[in-house]
Design a protein around this motif. Structure first.
Motif, PDB file in Angstrom:
ATOM      1  N   ARG A   1       7.876   6.731   2.493  1.00  0.00           N
ATOM      2  CA  ARG A   1       6.828   7.702   2.163  1.00  0.00           C
ATOM      3  C   ARG A   1       7.418   8.792   1.270  1.00  0.00           C
ATOM      4  O   ARG A   1       8.429   9.379   1.611  1.00  0.00           O
TER       5      ARG A   1
ATOM      6  N   ASP B   1       1.676   1.922  -3.570  1.00  0.00           N
ATOM      7  CA  ASP B   1       0.550   2.536  -4.292  1.00  0.00           C
ATOM      8  C   ASP B   1       0.486   4.031  -4.003  1.00  0.00           C
ATOM      9  O   ASP B   1       0.274   4.837  -4.912  1.00  0.00           O
ATOM     10  N   ASP B   2       0.686   4.401  -2.741  1.00  0.00           N
ATOM     11  CA  ASP B   2       0.698   5.821  -2.371  1.00  0.00           C
ATOM     12  C   ASP B   2       1.845   6.550  -3.072  1.00  0.00           C
ATOM     13  O   ASP B   2       1.667   7.651  -3.588  1.00  0.00           O
TER      14      ASP B   2
ATOM     15  N   HIS C   1       0.824  -1.217   0.000  1.00  0.00           N
ATOM     16  CA  HIS C   1       0.000   0.000   0.000  1.00  0.00           C
ATOM     17  C   HIS C   1       0.858   1.268   0.000  1.00  0.00           C
ATOM     18  O   HIS C   1       0.474   2.267  -0.601  1.00  0.00           O
ATOM     19  N   LEU C   2       2.022   1.236   0.629  1.00  0.00           N
ATOM     20  CA  LEU C   2       2.914   2.406   0.564  1.00  0.00           C
ATOM     21  C   LEU C   2       3.397   2.631  -0.863  1.00  0.00           C
ATOM     22  O   LEU C   2       3.594   3.766  -1.290  1.00  0.00           O
TER      23      LEU C   2
ATOM     24  N   GLU D   1       5.489  14.877  -1.685  1.00  0.00           N
ATOM     25  CA  GLU D   1       5.285  15.544  -2.972  1.00  0.00           C
ATOM     26  C   GLU D   1       6.127  16.809  -3.100  1.00  0.00           C
ATOM     27  O   GLU D   1       6.756  17.036  -4.135  1.00  0.00           O
TER      28      GLU D   1
ATOM     29  N   ALA E   1       1.171   7.220  -6.797  1.00  0.00           N
ATOM     30  CA  ALA E   1       0.285   8.355  -7.036  1.00  0.00           C
ATOM     31  C   ALA E   1       1.055   9.671  -6.987  1.00  0.00           C
ATOM     32  O   ALA E   1       0.863  10.548  -7.835  1.00  0.00           O
ATOM     33  N   VAL E   2       1.949   9.812  -6.026  1.00  0.00           N
ATOM     34  CA  VAL E   2       2.738  11.039  -5.890  1.00  0.00           C
ATOM     35  C   VAL E   2       3.710  11.181  -7.056  1.00  0.00           C
ATOM     36  O   VAL E   2       3.800  12.248  -7.681  1.00  0.00           O
TER      37      VAL E   2
END
Length: 87
Positions: free
Chosen positions: A76, A26-27, A23-24, A79, A30-31
């Motif tokens: 993480r 996927d995050d 899931h990280l 952006e 997106a960024v």
């Protein structure tokens, strides 16, 4: 300037090193996709489970973002920090 602060005109490629079901990752995707689209910088994804060298180097840091092959960040993706590094 250090490689982490290259301008987009000099950056040729952003690489997201990821693994399936993360899931990280996927995050991070997106960024990376948003920032690279905004700045016109090409990017790619690499699956750590399909590359022994990447697996050995980055397994404990997934996802990892590379700018022109140099590690920019891991876990993480911020952006603003990525945008600053590319722009």
């Amino acid at each position: 300037m250090p490689p982490l602060f290259r301008r987009a005109s000099r950056a040729s490629l952003v690489t997201l090193v990821r693994k399936p079901g993360c899931h990280l990752c996927d995050d991070a995707e997106a960024v990376v996709a948003k920032v690279c689209a905004d700045l016109g910088v090409p990017w790619e994804q690499k699956d750590i489970t399909q590359d022994e060298d990447l697996n050995r180097r980055y397994w404990e840091q997934i996802p990892v973002v590379l700018i022109d092959g140099e590690q920019h960040t891991f876990w993480r993706v911020n952006e603003d920090r990525l945008r600053k590094a590319l722009g």
